[in-house]
Design a protein around this motif. Structure first.
Motif, PDB file in Angstrom:
ATOM      1  N   TYR A  24       8.418  37.827   2.293  1.00 49.91           N
ATOM      2  CA  TYR A  24       6.916  37.867   2.144  1.00 49.91           C
ATOM      3  C   TYR A  24       6.489  36.592   2.862  1.00 49.91           C
ATOM      4  CZ  TYR A  24       2.508  37.484  -0.618  1.00 49.91           C
ATOM      5  OH  TYR A  24       1.128  37.481  -0.771  1.00 49.91           O
ATOM      6  N   TYR A  25       6.536  35.474   2.624  1.00 49.69           N
ATOM      7  CA  TYR A  25       5.993  34.369   2.966  1.00 49.69           C
ATOM      8  C   TYR A  25       6.044  34.014   4.634  1.00 49.69           C
ATOM      9  CZ  TYR A  25       4.641  32.354  -1.609  1.00 49.69           C
ATOM     10  OH  TYR A  25       4.019  32.393  -2.814  1.00 49.69           O
ATOM     11  N   LEU A  26       7.329  34.213   4.921  1.00 46.96           N
ATOM     12  CA  LEU A  26       7.840  34.108   6.588  1.00 46.96           C
ATOM     13  C   LEU A  26       6.811  35.095   7.149  1.00 46.96           C
ATOM     14  CD1 LEU A  26      11.413  33.552   6.287  1.00 46.96           C
ATOM     15  CD2 LEU A  26       9.953  31.891   7.121  1.00 46.96           C
ATOM     16  N   TRP A  27       6.784  36.629   6.726  1.00 47.03           N
ATOM     17  CA  TRP A  27       6.323  37.376   7.602  1.00 47.03           C
ATOM     18  C   TRP A  27       4.779  37.229   7.688  1.00 47.03           C
ATOM     19  CZ3 TRP A  27       2.035  40.871   7.180  1.00 47.03           C
ATOM     20  CH2 TRP A  27       2.431  41.889   8.296  1.00 47.03           C
ATOM     21  N   HIS A  28       3.995  36.819   6.730  1.00 47.70           N
ATOM     22  CA  HIS A  28       2.589  36.606   6.802  1.00 47.70           C
ATOM     23  C   HIS A  28       2.280  35.422   7.370  1.00 47.70           C
ATOM     24  CE1 HIS A  28       2.082  39.313   3.354  1.00 47.70           C
ATOM     25  NE2 HIS A  28       0.965  39.392   3.601  1.00 47.70           N
ATOM     26  N   CYS A  29       3.207  34.240   7.218  1.00 50.21           N
ATOM     27  CA  CYS A  29       3.194  32.854   8.111  1.00 50.21           C
ATOM     28  C   CYS A  29       3.096  33.257   9.705  1.00 50.21           C
ATOM     29  CB  CYS A  29       4.062  31.967   7.777  1.00 50.21           C
ATOM     30  SG  CYS A  29       3.726  30.254   8.337  1.00 50.21           S
ATOM     31  N   LYS A  30       4.157  34.028  10.035  1.00 50.34           N
ATOM     32  CA  LYS A  30       4.383  34.310  11.572  1.00 50.34           C
ATOM     33  C   LYS A  30       3.102  35.128  12.056  1.00 50.34           C
ATOM     34  CE  LYS A  30       9.358  33.754  11.376  1.00 50.34           C
ATOM     35  NZ  LYS A  30      10.726  34.386  11.491  1.00 50.34           N
ATOM     36  N   LYS A  31       2.737  36.183  11.207  1.00 47.66           N
ATOM     37  CA  LYS A  31       1.672  36.928  11.671  1.00 47.66           C
ATOM     38  C   LYS A  31       0.348  36.193  11.894  1.00 47.66           C
ATOM     39  CE  LYS A  31       3.723  40.812  12.223  1.00 47.66           C
ATOM     40  NZ  LYS A  31       3.739  41.522  13.710  1.00 47.66           N
ATOM     41  N   PHE A  32       0.209  35.402  10.922  1.00 45.89           N
ATOM     42  CA  PHE A  32      -1.062  34.416  11.034  1.00 45.89           C
ATOM     43  C   PHE A  32      -1.219  33.749  12.425  1.00 45.89           C
ATOM     44  CE2 PHE A  32      -3.727  30.821  10.499  1.00 45.89           C
ATOM     45  CZ  PHE A  32      -4.751  31.224   9.787  1.00 45.89           C
ATOM     46  N   PHE A  33       0.187  32.909  12.818  1.00 48.35           N
ATOM     47  CA  PHE A  33       0.131  32.362  13.902  1.00 48.35           C
ATOM     48  C   PHE A  33      -0.070  33.603  15.266  1.00 48.35           C
ATOM     49  CE2 PHE A  33       1.769  29.062  11.782  1.00 48.35           C
ATOM     50  CZ  PHE A  33       1.407  27.777  12.329  1.00 48.35           C
ATOM     51  N   GLU A  34       0.351  34.461  15.178  1.00 49.25           N
ATOM     52  CA  GLU A  34       0.408  35.552  16.143  1.00 49.25           C
ATOM     53  C   GLU A  34      -0.983  36.052  16.426  1.00 49.25           C
ATOM     54  OE1 GLU A  34       1.622  40.283  16.967  1.00 49.25           O
ATOM     55  OE2 GLU A  34       3.005  38.966  15.606  1.00 49.25           O
ATOM     56  N   TYR A  35      -1.607  36.262  14.975  1.00 47.02           N
ATOM     57  CA  TYR A  35      -3.133  36.952  15.301  1.00 47.02           C
ATOM     58  C   TYR A  35      -4.130  35.913  15.742  1.00 47.02           C
ATOM     59  CZ  TYR A  35      -1.084  40.914  12.619  1.00 47.02           C
ATOM     60  OH  TYR A  35      -0.350  42.084  12.254  1.00 47.02           O
ATOM     61  N   THR A  36      -4.056  34.632  15.125  1.00 53.02           N
ATOM     62  CA  THR A  36      -4.836  33.792  15.198  1.00 53.02           C
ATOM     63  C   THR A  36      -4.599  32.786  16.435  1.00 53.02           C
ATOM     64  OG1 THR A  36      -4.146  31.965  13.933  1.00 53.02           O
ATOM     65  CG2 THR A  36      -5.528  33.546  12.811  1.00 53.02           C
ATOM     66  N   LYS A  37      -3.500  32.892  17.109  1.00 51.79           N
ATOM     67  CA  LYS A  37      -3.129  32.006  18.064  1.00 51.79           C
ATOM     68  C   LYS A  37      -3.414  30.337  17.796  1.00 51.79           C
ATOM     69  CE  LYS A  37      -2.995  35.686  20.779  1.00 51.79           C
ATOM     70  NZ  LYS A  37      -1.438  36.140  21.198  1.00 51.79           N
ATOM     71  N   CYS A  38      -2.917  30.232  16.520  1.00 46.87           N
ATOM     72  CA  CYS A  38      -2.930  28.825  15.982  1.00 46.87           C
ATOM     73  C   CYS A  38      -2.011  28.000  16.405  1.00 46.87           C
ATOM     74  CB  CYS A  38      -3.112  29.297  14.252  1.00 46.87           C
ATOM     75  SG  CYS A  38      -3.254  27.648  13.526  1.00 46.87           S
ATOM     76  N   GLN A  39      -2.179  26.795  16.363  1.00 47.66           N
ATOM     77  CA  GLN A  39      -1.274  25.835  16.543  1.00 47.66           C
ATOM     78  C   GLN A  39      -1.189  24.685  15.478  1.00 47.66           C
ATOM     79  OE1 GLN A  39      -1.601  24.052  20.569  1.00 47.66           O
ATOM     80  NE2 GLN A  39      -2.271  25.890  21.323  1.00 47.66           N
ATOM     81  N   ILE A  40      -0.241  24.025  15.375  1.00 44.75           N
ATOM     82  CA  ILE A  40      -0.163  22.786  14.323  1.00 44.75           C
ATOM     83  C   ILE A  40      -1.133  21.935  14.272  1.00 44.75           C
ATOM     84  CG2 ILE A  40       1.346  20.961  13.181  1.00 44.75           C
ATOM     85  CD1 ILE A  40       2.614  23.731  13.196  1.00 44.75           C
ATOM     86  N   LYS A  41      -1.854  21.587  15.422  1.00 46.87           N
ATOM     87  CA  LYS A  41      -2.825  20.622  15.582  1.00 46.87           C
ATOM     88  C   LYS A  41      -3.991  21.401  14.798  1.00 46.87           C
ATOM     89  CE  LYS A  41      -4.561  22.069  20.066  1.00 46.87           C
ATOM     90  NZ  LYS A  41      -4.867  21.773  21.397  1.00 46.87           N
ATOM     91  N   ASP A  42      -4.100  22.637  14.629  1.00 49.14           N
ATOM     92  CA  ASP A  42      -5.253  23.266  13.990  1.00 49.14           C
ATOM     93  C   ASP A  42      -5.340  23.047  12.690  1.00 49.14           C
ATOM     94  OD1 ASP A  42      -6.449  24.272  16.337  1.00 49.14           O
ATOM     95  OD2 ASP A  42      -4.996  25.971  16.421  1.00 49.14           O
ATOM     96  N   PHE A  43      -4.060  22.440  11.888  1.00 46.41           N
ATOM     97  CA  PHE A  43      -3.844  21.958  10.270  1.00 46.41           C
ATOM     98  C   PHE A  43      -4.604  20.776   9.954  1.00 46.41           C
ATOM     99  CE2 PHE A  43      -1.436  25.809  11.438  1.00 46.41           C
ATOM    100  CZ  PHE A  43      -1.378  26.459  10.110  1.00 46.41           C
TER     101      PHE A  43
END
Length: 284
Positions: A24-43
């Protein structure tokens, strides 16, 4: 990112999560990065993260789904702090969308009869016997699907079940109703020597999560029940315990909830029980 997710998985395992929660946690996390094109610096920055989360908000999914993404990213943020990649979990400053909590739906008496009849029609001989005992065990214990799957014969005693706990890092005791013991004892005798696991596959191995889900899907279809899954059995157990007059405090300890408010979310009485109780009501 592959290395980051690998470390994150280890981080989650250290928390003692079940296989289902880990996925559950891994799937949502990976999909978040996929949908938002997020990078670590965005945190590093709250406003930057808000912009990324707004992309999730804009997606055509329920508020509950949007809330799940935020919940999972907050945990991912905790991981980043532990890795010294960021220093503050600003995701916890972001408010999730409001979610209308759905009341649990316990299984009615007529549905239980339909379930057992469906098992007898759908399977024959040993599979029917095993699947009936799976349903009976769910209805007489609070066990989650993953806990029941991992249950071994050596975990069964005359009065209780010992759950090898992944969540609290210590074993838990589940006391069994006397009415359930004869069925369980007979099942143990008839399946002696087949497998170390209480419920097993045709190859005598531990039954898989996928196979367990398939059993419920087959029963649901055969019995023509709209909603049927393993967790509904858990709600049914909690509701029946309260209906029998056992206190909420005892149920909380049986379910191993640290907060009694969590226990109360599992409770919803059956329509038949509500009708019977309200017939007794009088003002004077």
């Amino acid at each position: 990112m592959k290395e980051i997710f690998s470390k994150y998985q280890t981080f989650l395992l250290r928390r003692g999560l079940s296989e289902r929660s880990l996925e559950y946690y891994l799937w949502h996390c990976k999909k978040f990065f996929e949908y938002t094109k997020c990078q670590i610096k965005d945190f590093w920055n709250l406003e930057q993260f808000r912009k990324k989360y707004d992309k999730i908000i804009a997606r055509n999914i329920s508020n509950e789904g949007k809330k799940k993404y935020l919940k999972c990213m907050r945990i991912f943020w905790d991981f980043l702090i532990e890795e010294n990649l960021i220093f503050e979990n600003v995701a916890r400053k972001v408010k999730p969308p409001k979610v209308q909590l759905a009341l649990p739906i316990p299984v009615e008496d007529t549905e239980i009869r339909d379930i057992f009849q469906a098992v007898s029609r759908r399977w024959s001989w040993m599979l029917a016997y095993r699947n009936r005992m799976i349903i009976e065990t769910f209805l007489n214990t609070w066990l989650r699907r993953s806990e029941l799957i991992n249950l071994k014969r050596c975990d069964i005693s005359k009065s209780h079940i010992t759950v090898r706990c992944w969540k609290w890092w210590k074993d838990r005791i589940v006391y069994l109703p006397v009415s359930f013991l004869p069925s369980l004892e007979e099942y143990l005798i008839r399946t002696d020597g087949v497998s170390e696991y209480l419920f097993f596959s045709l190859r005598s191995k531990k039954i898989s999560i996928r196979a367990m889900s398939k059993i419920f899907e087959e029963i649901k279809k055969e019995a023509r029940i709209d909603i049927l899954h393993a967790h509904r059995m858990r709600h049914t157990y909690a509701s029946r315990v309260i209906e029998s007059g056992i206190s909420l405090a005892v149920l909380r300890d049986q379910l191993w909830h640290s907060n009694i408010a969590t226990t109360s979310r599992y409770i919803a009485v059956r329509n038949k029980y509500r009708e019977e109780e309200m017939r007794k009501f009088r003002i004077l």
